[in-house]
Scaffold this active site. Structure first.
Site, mmCIF file in Angstrom:
data_model
loop_
_atom_site.group_PDB
_atom_site.id
_atom_site.type_symbol
_atom_site.label_atom_id
_atom_site.label_comp_id
_atom_site.label_asym_id
_atom_site.label_seq_id
_atom_site.Cartn_x
_atom_site.Cartn_y
_atom_site.Cartn_z
ATOM 1 N N GLY A 10 0.831 -1.206 0.000
ATOM 2 C CA GLY A 10 0.000 0.000 0.000
ATOM 3 C C GLY A 10 0.858 1.246 0.000
ATOM 4 N N ARG A 34 -1.210 -2.574 -5.185
ATOM 5 C CA ARG A 34 -2.152 -3.140 -6.156
ATOM 6 C C ARG A 34 -1.852 -2.602 -7.556
ATOM 7 N NH1 ARG A 34 -8.416 -1.402 -6.072
ATOM 8 N NH2 ARG A 34 -7.359 0.610 -6.020
ATOM 9 N N THR A 35 -1.728 -1.309 -7.664
ATOM 10 C CA THR A 35 -1.343 -0.713 -8.938
ATOM 11 C C THR A 35 0.195 -0.732 -8.967
ATOM 12 O OG1 THR A 35 -3.238 0.751 -8.650
ATOM 13 C CG2 THR A 35 -1.718 1.302 -10.431
ATOM 14 N N VAL A 75 -3.369 -0.285 3.414
ATOM 15 C CA VAL A 75 -4.365 -0.087 2.353
ATOM 16 C C VAL A 75 -5.653 0.438 2.963
ATOM 17 C CG1 VAL A 75 -3.353 -1.845 0.883
ATOM 18 C CG2 VAL A 75 -5.201 -2.481 2.451
ATOM 19 N N ALA A 77 -9.074 1.003 4.575
ATOM 20 C CA ALA A 77 -9.772 0.157 5.559
ATOM 21 C C ALA A 77 -11.007 -0.468 4.911
ATOM 22 C CB ALA A 77 -10.179 1.009 6.758
ATOM 23 N N HIS A 187 -8.482 7.908 20.478
ATOM 24 C CA HIS A 187 -7.593 9.034 20.155
ATOM 25 C C HIS A 187 -8.296 9.972 19.169
ATOM 26 C CE1 HIS A 187 -4.988 10.848 17.117
ATOM 27 N NE2 HIS A 187 -4.098 11.055 18.070
ATOM 28 N N GLU A 191 -9.562 13.753 19.603
ATOM 29 C CA GLU A 191 -9.123 14.778 18.640
ATOM 30 C C GLU A 191 -10.336 15.616 18.182
ATOM 31 O OE1 GLU A 191 -6.689 13.135 15.395
ATOM 32 O OE2 GLU A 191 -7.879 14.371 14.037
ATOM 33 N N TYR A 481 -40.203 -7.192 30.879
ATOM 34 C CA TYR A 481 -39.742 -6.700 29.575
ATOM 35 C C TYR A 481 -39.139 -5.324 29.758
ATOM 36 C CZ TYR A 481 -43.801 -3.604 29.315
ATOM 37 O OH TYR A 481 -44.721 -2.619 29.552
HETATM 38 P P1 2AM Z 1 -3.851 1.632 -5.391
HETATM 39 O O1 2AM Z 1 -2.621 2.485 -5.416
HETATM 40 O O2 2AM Z 1 -3.768 0.493 -6.320
HETATM 41 O O3 2AM Z 1 -5.120 2.436 -5.534
HETATM 42 C C1 2AM Z 1 -4.596 3.693 -0.222
HETATM 43 O O4 2AM Z 1 -5.694 3.971 -1.024
HETATM 44 C C2 2AM Z 1 -3.943 2.386 -0.630
HETATM 45 O O5 2AM Z 1 -4.915 1.338 -0.586
HETATM 46 C C3 2AM Z 1 -3.341 2.391 -2.024
HETATM 47 O O6 2AM Z 1 -2.142 1.688 -1.978
HETATM 48 C C4 2AM Z 1 -4.397 1.665 -2.833
HETATM 49 O O7 2AM Z 1 -3.893 0.966 -3.947
HETATM 50 C C5 2AM Z 1 -4.890 0.657 -1.838
HETATM 51 N N1 2AM Z 1 -6.239 0.204 -2.168
HETATM 52 C C6 2AM Z 1 -7.375 0.929 -2.173
HETATM 53 N N2 2AM Z 1 -8.425 0.149 -2.527
HETATM 54 C C7 2AM Z 1 -7.935 -1.081 -2.756
HETATM 55 C C8 2AM Z 1 -8.518 -2.315 -3.135
HETATM 56 N N3 2AM Z 1 -9.832 -2.433 -3.333
HETATM 57 N N4 2AM Z 1 -7.697 -3.363 -3.283
HETATM 58 C C9 2AM Z 1 -6.382 -3.254 -3.076
HETATM 59 N N5 2AM Z 1 -5.764 -2.123 -2.703
HETATM 60 C C10 2AM Z 1 -6.530 -1.041 -2.539
#
Ligand code: 2AM
Length: 483
Positions: A10, A34-35, A75, A77, A187, A191, A481
């Site tokens: 990521g 991923r990319t 990556v 959440a 946290h 904030e 109840y």
């Molecule tokens: P990416 O560069 O291929 O978009 C923050 O967005 C990180 O999470 C990036 O590295 C992004 O990869 C990755 N990410 C976001 N959505 C994703 C997905 N559905 N599967 C895999 N990686 C993902």
């Protein structure tokens, strides 16, 4: 072949900066994204000249790692975390470790711990705070999950974490399952509260005292040398000096519509679920919601009447009152946050180290402040401290601020300035120190209309009574109840 100490998946900005931070501390890091083109961009750009190893497939990535393999996910959440875990598991061996450093919701972390345990893979969910800068030069790191994995990542994490003046790292083991992400969520909730408190002080300075932006900047600047010494107060002073391209104050051009990503809301939901009155964070979330109703507010501002702010009196003493309101409310907010952590720890059987949590937040993260050292000291003095407000130091501070705090809330109310967090903090304080609240009437009413029963002051707790209030109802109570 070079073997990497840790792998990171990521390569968004947080991921990239953590990799560079690890590299600075002498670790060899393998990276994947991923990319895949982002791996090449990273190696040719920010990671040029480092020991970082790029990989274009997950297989290649895993093959570069020393055992036990340590794979950190940075990556988005949600599903992407589960997808990567699913792809990684067949490539890993028993005893390898997956670490999720994203902003995952803690129940997901607990679920992942359980699933991976059955496969012999260790899992850690860690909160990381400090933004891009923190990730690059020292974030606050809050890891939880399988404790067996902690010795294998402790050194790396503590090396890259922020350090307090004494050299201690802002990273320590938080607890089992989702405890790390839970503490990160608290946290973030705190904030939200801290930011809203600053905004309330700002509105009073601007609309009641009519202070200029330079005066406000100077005031926050001077507060930053006192009990409120903190990152958020420091950057607030900066914001009041930042000019737009045309030389006017940038802040005045920014739309008053707050964004939010959900961690404050999660904190509020967790508080409601456990029945803990975390009122200040709740109000801070609602204040953002109200700000987002911009069009409605603009319409309402034309119709709904209220006093026009004006000021008579001593400006310096009013400013001092605002300081005291902010400081006392902040103490209430942290006391409430700690109350919630205590209840969650009870529910989930986590052993949380409350002083350690204050130390983790002391540096690196967005809520970092001198104030947190005082919380650490309170828990060092008494690890079983039940409520921060009962600590002698905090009790004394709140007491000292009390008059100014009350004056501020009263003045804001009379002048028609909203101060939801100052006011809720004060109401909480007055409620918490009240030995007899009007809930006797509440119980009477519930018993009257719904036969919900009540306990009596002259009988042991746990004995429930029902009264036939009108003489026409039956004798049957509704205890079987609950509504
Ligand atoms: P990416 O560069 O291929 O978009 C923050 O967005 C990180 O999470 C990036 O590295 C992004 O990869 C990755 N990410 C976001 N959505 C994703 C997905 N559905 N599967 C895999 N990686 C993902």
């Amino acid at each position: 072949m070079t073997q990497a100490d840790i792998g990171l998946i990521g390569l968004a900005v947080m991921g990239q900066n953590l990799v560079l931070n690890m590299n600075d501390h002498g670790y060899t890091v393998a990276v994947f994204n991923r990319t895949a083109s982002k791996v090449d961009d990273f190696l040719a750009g920010p990671a040029k000249g480092t020991k970082v190893i790029g990989a274009h497939t997950l297989n290649e990535f895993v093959s570069k790692l020393k055992t036990p393999r340590r794979v950190m996910l940075m990556v988005k959440a949600g599903d992407p975390v589960d997808q990567f875990i699913e792809m990684l598991v067949p490539l890993l061996d028993r005893g390898d470790i997956i670490i999720d450093g994203g902003n995952s919701h803690y129940p997901d972390t607990t679920r992942r711990c359980q699933t991976l345990k059955s496969k012999g893979i260790y899992f850690i969910g860690t909160g990381i705070s400090g933004g891009e800068e923190g990730a690059r030069h020292g974030p606050s790191i809050m890891p939880g999950g399988h404790p067996e994995a902690w010795p294998h990542i402790k050194k790396i994490f503590q090396d890259i974490a922020a350090k307090v003046e004494t050299g201690e790292p802002c990273c320590d083991w938080v607890g089992d399952e989702g405890a790390g992400h839970y503490v990160k969520m608290i946290h973030n909730g705190i904030e939200y509260g801290d930011i809203q408190l600053i905004c309330e002080a700002y509105q009073l300075m601007k609309d009641v005292l009519g202070m200029t932006s330079d005066e406000i900047a100077d005031t926050f600047g001077s507060w930053n040398t006192k009990e409120l010494d903190s990152y958020l107060i420091e950057i607030t002073a900066d914001v009041f000096r930042k000019q737009d391209v045309d030389g006017t104050l940038l802040l005045d051009q920014i739309l008053d519509v707050a964004g939010q990503k959900g961690t404050g809301k999660w904190t509020g939901i967790s508080a409601l679920d456990r029945g803990v009155p975390v009122t200040l964070i709740g109000e801070a979330v609602f204040a953002r919601c109200l700000s987002a109703m911009k069009d409605e507010r603009v319409q309402a501002s034309k119709k709904l009447k209220g006093p026009s702010p004006h000021f008579k009196g001593d400006r310096q003493s009013f400013l001092k009152n605002i300081f005291q309101a902010l400081y006392a409310s902040k103490i209430i907010s942290y006391a409430q946050g700690y109350m919630l952590m205590r209840e969650a720890a009870k529910d989930y059987h986590w052993k949380l180290n409350y002083g350690g949590i204050a130390l983790m937040w002391r540096g690196g993260c967005i809520i970092r402040s001198v104030f947190l050292s005082k919380i650490k000291q309170a828990f060092d003095k008494n690890p079983n401290l039940y409520n921060l407000l009962l600590d002698d130091f905090f009790n004394g501070e709140v007491n000292q601020c009390q008059t100014g705090w009350r004056e501020t809330v009263a003045a804001a109310t009379m002048q028609g300035i909203p101060v939801p967090c100052f006011a809720t903090a004060l109401s909480f304080y007055d409620g918490y120190r009240c030995a007899r609240l009007p809930a006797n009437l509440l119980q009477a009413l519930r018993d009257y209309f719904g036969a919900h029963t009540y306990e009596r002051v002259d009988k042991p707790r746990g004995e429930f009574f029902h009264t036939n209030w009108t003489g026409t109802g039956g004798k049957v109570s509704a205890s079987s109840y609950s509504v």
